[in-house]
Design a protein around this motif. Structure first.
Motif, PDB file in Angstrom:
ATOM      1  N   LEU A  78       0.797  -1.229   0.000  1.00  0.00           N
ATOM      2  CA  LEU A  78       0.000   0.000   0.000  1.00  0.00           C
ATOM      3  C   LEU A  78       0.831   1.282   0.000  1.00  0.00           C
ATOM      4  CD1 LEU A  78      -2.738  -1.017   2.632  1.00  0.00           C
ATOM      5  CD2 LEU A  78      -2.973  -0.973   0.145  1.00  0.00           C
ATOM      6  N   VAL A 133      -0.445   4.821  -1.667  1.00  0.00           N
ATOM      7  CA  VAL A 133      -1.725   4.731  -2.383  1.00  0.00           C
ATOM      8  C   VAL A 133      -2.685   5.858  -2.005  1.00  0.00           C
ATOM      9  CG1 VAL A 133      -1.569   2.243  -2.687  1.00  0.00           C
ATOM     10  CG2 VAL A 133      -2.734   3.164  -0.657  1.00  0.00           C
ATOM     11  N   GLU A 134      -2.478   6.487  -0.848  1.00  0.00           N
ATOM     12  CA  GLU A 134      -3.342   7.598  -0.443  1.00  0.00           C
ATOM     13  C   GLU A 134      -2.606   8.932  -0.487  1.00  0.00           C
ATOM     14  OE1 GLU A 134      -5.768   7.171   2.989  1.00  0.00           O
ATOM     15  OE2 GLU A 134      -6.368   5.119   2.503  1.00  0.00           O
ATOM     16  N   PRO A 166      -1.990  12.481  -1.380  1.00  0.00           N
ATOM     17  CA  PRO A 166      -3.029  13.421  -1.802  1.00  0.00           C
ATOM     18  C   PRO A 166      -2.697  14.200  -3.059  1.00  0.00           C
ATOM     19  CG  PRO A 166      -1.790  14.327   0.024  1.00  0.00           C
ATOM     20  CD  PRO A 166      -1.283  12.938  -0.176  1.00  0.00           C
ATOM     21  N   TYR A 176       2.622  17.745   6.130  1.00  0.00           N
ATOM     22  CA  TYR A 176       1.653  17.343   5.107  1.00  0.00           C
ATOM     23  C   TYR A 176       1.929  18.054   3.791  1.00  0.00           C
ATOM     24  CZ  TYR A 176      -2.765  16.993   2.591  1.00  0.00           C
ATOM     25  OH  TYR A 176      -3.715  16.772   1.625  1.00  0.00           O
ATOM     26  N   ASN A 218      -0.780  12.334   6.449  1.00  0.00           N
ATOM     27  CA  ASN A 218      -2.109  12.729   6.892  1.00  0.00           C
ATOM     28  C   ASN A 218      -2.584  11.816   8.009  1.00  0.00           C
ATOM     29  OD1 ASN A 218      -4.745  13.573   7.150  1.00  0.00           O
ATOM     30  ND2 ASN A 218      -5.341  13.108   5.047  1.00  0.00           N
ATOM     31  N   THR A 219      -2.855  12.400   9.172  1.00  0.00           N
ATOM     32  CA  THR A 219      -3.352  11.641  10.314  1.00  0.00           C
ATOM     33  C   THR A 219      -4.206  12.546  11.182  1.00  0.00           C
ATOM     34  OG1 THR A 219      -2.737  10.445  12.343  1.00  0.00           O
ATOM     35  CG2 THR A 219      -1.242  12.182  11.600  1.00  0.00           C
ATOM     36  N   PRO A 269      -0.351   5.513   8.427  1.00  0.00           N
ATOM     37  CA  PRO A 269      -0.501   6.728   7.631  1.00  0.00           C
ATOM     38  C   PRO A 269       0.785   7.164   6.946  1.00  0.00           C
ATOM     39  CG  PRO A 269      -1.621   6.970   9.728  1.00  0.00           C
ATOM     40  CD  PRO A 269      -0.855   5.692   9.805  1.00  0.00           C
ATOM     41  N   VAL A 329       1.156   4.819   3.765  1.00  0.00           N
ATOM     42  CA  VAL A 329       0.175   4.887   2.685  1.00  0.00           C
ATOM     43  C   VAL A 329      -0.006   6.289   2.110  1.00  0.00           C
ATOM     44  CG1 VAL A 329      -1.067   2.907   3.628  1.00  0.00           C
ATOM     45  CG2 VAL A 329      -1.846   5.216   4.196  1.00  0.00           C
ATOM     46  N   CYS A 330       0.415   7.323   2.863  1.00  0.00           N
ATOM     47  CA  CYS A 330       0.188   8.701   2.408  1.00  0.00           C
ATOM     48  C   CYS A 330       1.426   9.367   1.822  1.00  0.00           C
ATOM     49  CB  CYS A 330      -0.330   9.566   3.556  1.00  0.00           C
ATOM     50  SG  CYS A 330      -1.932   9.058   4.199  1.00  0.00           S
ATOM     51  N   GLU A 385     -13.803  15.611   4.742  1.00  0.00           N
ATOM     52  CA  GLU A 385     -13.047  14.760   5.648  1.00  0.00           C
ATOM     53  C   GLU A 385     -13.151  15.346   7.055  1.00  0.00           C
ATOM     54  OE1 GLU A 385      -9.190  14.799   3.742  1.00  0.00           O
ATOM     55  OE2 GLU A 385     -10.192  14.561   1.814  1.00  0.00           O
ATOM     56  N   ARG A 421      -9.027  17.086   1.312  1.00  0.00           N
ATOM     57  CA  ARG A 421      -7.581  16.832   1.241  1.00  0.00           C
ATOM     58  C   ARG A 421      -6.814  17.766   2.176  1.00  0.00           C
ATOM     59  NH1 ARG A 421      -9.620  13.169  -0.920  1.00  0.00           N
ATOM     60  NH2 ARG A 421      -9.132  12.204  -2.928  1.00  0.00           N
TER      61      ARG A 421
END
Length: 394
Positions: free
Chosen positions: A15, A18-19, A21, A55, A61-62, A89, A92-93, A213, A254
């Motif tokens: 992963l 994959v996230e 932004p 970020y 991102n958390t 996080p 994956v971010c 979000e 985001r």
């Protein structure tokens, strides 16, 4: 039991990123600007500890921003240090080259690996004004690295963040749309006998259902005399007919927020005094957006707004800040903190700076009227609203 190092390795195989932004090219562009600023200052290393700045540069991102996290921009590497509980996080971010963990329960755990990483750094920049940098950690680093020079670099990243890219503006436009949907839903819920909590719930539900979000600041709803007290929020008070209800919402997309204020009168019948105060909020807004042009100082825009406010300045409380930058953010606030439209602020306005203009006039012990927009500084002409306020009390 699987430890966080094994967890990180497994996640990276499945992963990683994959996230994220933003596209890698966008994040690379931001990092390059920061590294150019570092070189101009003679810094070989920069410690970044503010959640929004981490970020901005990595996509990390958390919702857990109370723990220590540190991004290190060093010569030839980018390392992100997070506690064990934040391993997921971070994987994956982001796409950082080096991910360092430490035991979540060990407050002093970050010091030793960070000291090893920074060994040999000649000139380290940091921001002593950010809440993310803990005094104990900074003291420990100074002791462990006696040959390193530590320099206040608090003014290095803010000028870069103030000017928004096309990718950032896209998220702010999306936030503005969802914020408007939330305010419209809240306004529909305003009726005599309803509670301020019910109004806030209606707005929050609409924003979350539309794609917001977790928000950097909860929806703000106050009514009647409580609206004359700055920074109060809903507490179960019932709304009475004829009293103003102050709303301030900011949907998050985001991590980007475009806030908006609106005040509506329950029953739709504002008295002449409410209408007069509202009209001065509008006059302040018109003066501001006309003055907010590239090359002018923040101070000049504030002075223009002060002139519009002058007829009610002695009877109404105003915070003194006519606008503040917004962009990427985390709780407890959507205020970016990189710029304020206020008297004495000499920073120059530039195209694609984005500001929330929180124009609220409060008559102590009576009520407050607040109307606002989030606006973008355009290349030519007045600043352009991203939000779409009704500018009506009904």
């Amino acid at each position: 039991m699987m430890d966080y190092d094994t967890y990180r390795k497994v996640l990276r195989n499945t992963l990683a990123g994959v996230e994220a932004p933003f596209a890698e090219t966008e994040l690379d562009r931001r990092e390059e600007k920061v590294r150019q600023a570092m070189a101009h200052r003679g810094l070989d290393t920069l410690l970044v500890t503010a959640p929004a700045e981490i970020y901005y540069l990595t996509g990390y991102n958390t919702f857990e921003v109370s723990v220590h996290a540190c991004l290190v921009l060093g010569p030839g590497y980018t390392a992100l240090q997070v506690p064990s509980i934040e391993t997921g996080p971070a994987v994956v971010c982001t796409r950082v080259s080096d991910l360092m963990g430490y035991r979540w329960e060990d407050a002093g755990g970050p010091l030793q690996p960070l000291s090893v990483l920074l060994h040999g750094a000649a000139h380290i920049g940091y921001d002593p004004w950010q809440p993310g940098l803990r005094p104990g950690l900074l003291d420990g680093l100074r002791h462990a690295l006696p040959g390193s020079r530590f320099t206040d670099a608090s003014d290095l990243i803010p000028p870069i963040r103030r000017v928004k890219s096309a990718a950032e503006l896209e998220q702010l436009h999306r936030s503005a749309r969802v914020t408007g949907i939330g305010l419209a839903a809240a306004q529909e819920a305003v009726q005599a006998g309803a509670t301020d909590n019910e109004v806030a719930a209606a707005g929050a539900h609409a924003m979350l259902a539309e794609g917001s979000e977790f928000m950097s600041m909860q929806p703000i709803v106050t009514t009647g005399v409580r609206s004359s007290v700055i920074h109060t929020n809903h507490n179960g008070r019932r709304i009475a007919a004829g009293e103003p209800v102050f709303l301030e919402f900011g949907a998050n997309i985001r991590r980007y927020t475009a806030p908006m204020m609106r005040t509506v009168v329950c029953g739709g019948r504002p008295d002449s005094k409410m209408a007069r105060i509202h009209d001065h909020c509008r006059a302040m807004y018109d003066a501001l957006v006309d003055a907010m042009r590239p090359g002018r100082r923040f101070h000049e825009a504030a002075v223009a707004a002060e002139a519009a406010m002058a007829p009610v300045a002695d009877e109404a409380f105003f915070s003194g800040v006519f606008g503040y930058t917004v962009g990427a953010g985390f709780p407890p606030s959507w205020v970016e903190g990189t710029g304020f439209v206020a008297r004495g602020e000499e920073t120059l306005l530039r195209e694609n700076m984005v500001f929330h203009l929180p124009l609220c006039l409060r008559l102590p012990g009576q009520w407050g009227i607040g109307m606002s927009e989030t606006v973008r500084v355009s290349a030519q002409g007045p600043a352009e609203p991203l939000t779409a306020n009704t500018w009506r009390l009904t």
